[in-house]
Scaffold this motif. Structure first.
Motif, PDB file in Angstrom:
ATOM      1  N   MET A   1     -54.926 -14.004  14.334  1.00 24.32           N
ATOM      2  CA  MET A   1     -54.692 -15.417  14.782  1.00 24.32           C
ATOM      3  C   MET A   1     -55.940 -16.437  15.803  1.00 24.32           C
ATOM      4  O   MET A   1     -56.914 -14.286  15.896  1.00 24.32           O
ATOM      5  CB  MET A   1     -53.578 -16.031  15.020  1.00 24.32           C
ATOM      6  CG  MET A   1     -52.842 -15.878  14.200  1.00 24.32           C
ATOM      7  SD  MET A   1     -53.191 -16.990  12.646  1.00 24.32           S
ATOM      8  CE  MET A   1     -52.405 -18.389  13.669  1.00 24.32           C
ATOM      9  N   ALA A   2     -56.346 -16.334  15.888  1.00 23.90           N
ATOM     10  CA  ALA A   2     -58.126 -17.060  16.954  1.00 23.90           C
ATOM     11  C   ALA A   2     -57.292 -17.886  17.898  1.00 23.90           C
ATOM     12  O   ALA A   2     -56.460 -19.078  17.731  1.00 23.90           O
ATOM     13  CB  ALA A   2     -58.528 -17.816  16.403  1.00 23.90           C
ATOM     14  N   ILE A   3     -57.371 -18.061  19.368  1.00 22.06           N
ATOM     15  CA  ILE A   3     -57.177 -18.586  20.255  1.00 22.06           C
ATOM     16  C   ILE A   3     -58.653 -19.582  20.536  1.00 22.06           C
ATOM     17  O   ILE A   3     -59.926 -19.531  20.162  1.00 22.06           O
ATOM     18  CB  ILE A   3     -57.329 -17.563  21.537  1.00 22.06           C
ATOM     19  CG1 ILE A   3     -56.430 -16.886  22.130  1.00 22.06           C
ATOM     20  CG2 ILE A   3     -57.520 -18.587  22.324  1.00 22.06           C
ATOM     21  CD1 ILE A   3     -56.635 -15.885  22.751  1.00 22.06           C
ATOM     22  N   ARG A   4     -58.796 -21.003  20.352  1.00 21.47           N
ATOM     23  CA  ARG A   4     -59.191 -22.196  20.889  1.00 21.47           C
ATOM     24  C   ARG A   4     -59.505 -22.043  21.903  1.00 21.47           C
ATOM     25  O   ARG A   4     -59.071 -22.574  23.254  1.00 21.47           O
ATOM     26  CB  ARG A   4     -59.203 -23.132  19.899  1.00 21.47           C
ATOM     27  CG  ARG A   4     -60.192 -24.195  19.957  1.00 21.47           C
ATOM     28  CD  ARG A   4     -59.628 -25.281  18.999  1.00 21.47           C
ATOM     29  NE  ARG A   4     -61.149 -26.207  19.050  1.00 21.47           N
ATOM     30  CZ  ARG A   4     -62.024 -26.487  17.774  1.00 21.47           C
ATOM     31  NH1 ARG A   4     -61.418 -25.562  17.040  1.00 21.47           N
ATOM     32  NH2 ARG A   4     -62.618 -27.448  17.982  1.00 21.47           N
ATOM     33  N   ARG A   5     -61.217 -22.360  22.558  1.00 19.11           N
ATOM     34  CA  ARG A   5     -61.475 -22.572  23.562  1.00 19.11           C
ATOM     35  C   ARG A   5     -62.667 -23.222  24.019  1.00 19.11           C
ATOM     36  O   ARG A   5     -63.744 -23.222  23.711  1.00 19.11           O
ATOM     37  CB  ARG A   5     -61.523 -21.471  24.347  1.00 19.11           C
ATOM     38  CG  ARG A   5     -60.706 -20.033  24.965  1.00 19.11           C
ATOM     39  CD  ARG A   5     -61.566 -19.383  26.246  1.00 19.11           C
ATOM     40  NE  ARG A   5     -60.308 -18.108  25.984  1.00 19.11           N
ATOM     41  CZ  ARG A   5     -60.414 -17.197  26.907  1.00 19.11           C
ATOM     42  NH1 ARG A   5     -61.609 -17.345  27.436  1.00 19.11           N
ATOM     43  NH2 ARG A   5     -59.551 -16.025  27.431  1.00 19.11           N
ATOM     44  N   GLN A   6     -62.387 -24.670  23.476  1.00 19.80           N
ATOM     45  CA  GLN A   6     -63.338 -25.475  23.083  1.00 19.80           C
ATOM     46  C   GLN A   6     -63.600 -25.145  22.086  1.00 19.80           C
ATOM     47  O   GLN A   6     -62.993 -26.131  20.993  1.00 19.80           O
ATOM     48  CB  GLN A   6     -64.767 -25.580  24.150  1.00 19.80           C
ATOM     49  CG  GLN A   6     -64.157 -26.191  26.040  1.00 19.80           C
ATOM     50  CD  GLN A   6     -65.588 -25.711  27.166  1.00 19.80           C
ATOM     51  OE1 GLN A   6     -66.354 -25.972  26.652  1.00 19.80           O
ATOM     52  NE2 GLN A   6     -64.836 -24.989  28.349  1.00 19.80           N
ATOM     53  N   ASP A   7     -65.009 -25.431  21.687  1.00 19.26           N
ATOM     54  CA  ASP A   7     -65.642 -25.798  20.551  1.00 19.26           C
ATOM     55  C   ASP A   7     -65.665 -24.030  19.672  1.00 19.26           C
ATOM     56  O   ASP A   7     -66.004 -24.283  18.680  1.00 19.26           O
ATOM     57  CB  ASP A   7     -67.097 -25.650  20.314  1.00 19.26           C
ATOM     58  CG  ASP A   7     -67.446 -27.621  20.471  1.00 19.26           C
ATOM     59  OD1 ASP A   7     -65.773 -28.046  20.705  1.00 19.26           O
ATOM     60  OD2 ASP A   7     -67.934 -27.624  20.903  1.00 19.26           O
ATOM     61  N   THR A   8     -64.822 -23.175  20.342  1.00 16.98           N
ATOM     62  CA  THR A   8     -64.844 -21.645  20.493  1.00 16.98           C
ATOM     63  C   THR A   8     -63.930 -20.977  19.895  1.00 16.98           C
ATOM     64  O   THR A   8     -62.464 -21.332  20.215  1.00 16.98           O
ATOM     65  CB  THR A   8     -65.831 -20.628  20.987  1.00 16.98           C
ATOM     66  OG1 THR A   8     -66.823 -21.542  21.671  1.00 16.98           O
ATOM     67  CG2 THR A   8     -66.030 -19.279  20.332  1.00 16.98           C
ATOM     68  N   LEU A   9     -63.506 -20.404  18.600  1.00 14.25           N
ATOM     69  CA  LEU A   9     -62.589 -19.270  18.330  1.00 14.25           C
ATOM     70  C   LEU A   9     -62.312 -17.466  18.488  1.00 14.25           C
ATOM     71  O   LEU A   9     -63.585 -17.112  18.068  1.00 14.25           O
ATOM     72  CB  LEU A   9     -62.498 -19.708  17.299  1.00 14.25           C
ATOM     73  CG  LEU A   9     -62.241 -21.095  16.517  1.00 14.25           C
ATOM     74  CD1 LEU A   9     -61.694 -20.859  14.677  1.00 14.25           C
ATOM     75  CD2 LEU A   9     -60.929 -21.578  16.837  1.00 14.25           C
ATOM     76  N   LEU A  10     -62.108 -17.529  19.320  1.00 16.62           N
ATOM     77  CA  LEU A  10     -62.231 -16.714  19.501  1.00 16.62           C
ATOM     78  C   LEU A  10     -61.069 -15.164  19.137  1.00 16.62           C
ATOM     79  O   LEU A  10     -59.613 -16.404  18.820  1.00 16.62           O
ATOM     80  CB  LEU A  10     -61.680 -15.743  21.766  1.00 16.62           C
ATOM     81  CG  LEU A  10     -61.975 -16.631  22.315  1.00 16.62           C
ATOM     82  CD1 LEU A  10     -62.061 -16.995  23.257  1.00 16.62           C
ATOM     83  CD2 LEU A  10     -63.863 -16.222  22.129  1.00 16.62           C
TER      84      LEU A  10
END
Length: 341
Positions: free
Chosen positions: A1-10
């Motif tokens: 899965m991904a963590i969303r920070r602003q416009d970025t998916l980590l």
């Protein structure tokens, strides 16, 4: 899965690019990256394949990239869950006809010259979430097809300005797989926002797209807390010499100088000797540089971590003739050395 920070998916567990392929034409075979291509042709009309026009030739170029990529991955077309593809032709017809031949589930994507990064962003998100097991991301461009559509037919013999860029006759394809597989990890993706600084010169795509590259990079660094110097290289595509110089100036003003910046439009050709004016462009340009140089270098450990930031000019031949400005967009893919993540 991904963590969303602003416009970025980590991506906590990064998906990977498991295989890739780059194909090109005569001009690309004469450039400094030629040895990294999987296929090069000396006649981009593909007369032996009975192509009737440049548009059909571009579709064939894209098909070759996809098929070579799948061959390197050791899988068949039937094992691909989804293809994400686009090109510069009206209604993405090169990709449409490619997928007609390959018979793979298909989602068409249009990001102009940013299409390779956009398809990778979407494919990585789907693979990380377990929604696809194997996805193709690919795009292409063809010098002759693009000139006919966006500028003037080649027979017209129009002069090219020093700020103009040469549309690459090239294609690139990547196979994405989910976390835990062998390949180059995709650590994060950043989706761009449309930027419009009122550039109206169709012969200066570098100036039109530069604000989008700066915007996406600044948003990425804001979201992650990273700094440019933490990366072995930051690749843009395709700003050319003009746009690259403008980006360096802009990022320095923002307090984020880019000493490690390289542009795909300046890498694919020997700009001083190949008569390409300010460098290369086209959706296939950054795709081919990614697959012929960046990914192999990551696989070999020559790079540890890079950013791939493909840029696109979101105009059409109609909007340009109507006097509209040329908006730009850029998407960012963070890649790491194979085996890390």
């Amino acid at each position: 899965m991904a963590i969303r920070r602003q416009d970025t998916l980590l991506f906590e567990k990064p998906p990977v690019i498991a295989a890739w392929a780059a194909v090109g034409g005569k001009k690309e075979s004469e450039g400094p990256l030629a040895a990294g291509f999987d296929f090069l042709t000396q006649d981009a009309a593909f007369p032996d394949e009975a192509c009737a026009n440049w548009e059909q030739a571009e579709s064939l170029l894209q098909q070759k990239a996809a098929e070579l990529c799948l061959r390197k991955a050791g899988i068949s077309r039937k094992e691909v869950d989804l293809a994400l593809a686009g090109d510069l032709q009206a209604q993405c017809t090169a990709s449409n006809y490619t997928m007609r031949a390959l018979e793979i589930p298909f989602a068409g994507v249009y990001g102009a010259c940013s299409t390779m990064a956009e398809t990778l962003c979407l494919g990585a998100a789907l693979a990380a979430g377990g929604l696809v097991h194997q996805a193709l991301a690919l795009t292409s461009s063809h010098f002759c097809a693009a000139e006919r559509q966006f500028r003037t037919p080649l027979d017209y013999g129009a002069k090219r300005t020093p700020t103009a860029q040469w549309t690459a006759t090239a294609a690139g394809a990547c196979l994405l797989r989910g976390p835990g597989q062998t390949g180059v990890p995709v650590l994060s993706v950043t989706f761009g926002r449309v930027q419009d600084y009122a550039v109206r010169d169709i012969n200066n795509m570098g100036a039109a797209m530069m604000p989008a590259a700066a915007s996406t990079l600044l948003r990425f660094f804001s979201a992650t807390g990273a700094r440019p110097e933490q990366y072995d290289a930051i690749f843009t595509g395709d700003l050319g010499e003009v746009g690259s110089a403008l980006l360096q100036e802009q990022m320095a003003r923002e307090g984020m100088p880019l000493p490690n910046h390289r542009d795909c439009g300046c890498l694919i050709y020997d700009v001083p000797s190949q008569n390409v004016q300010a460098g290369g462009s086209g959706a296939g340009c950054s795709a081919a540089v990614l697959c012929s140089h960046i990914l192999p270098a990551l696989q070999a450990g020559q790079y540890r971590r890079v950013l791939f930031v493909a840029t696109g000019a979101l105009m059409s031949q109609t909007t340009y003739l109507q006097g509209e400005s040329i908006p730009g967009i850029a998407h960012c893919v963070e890649l790491a050395k194979e085996g890390t993540g």
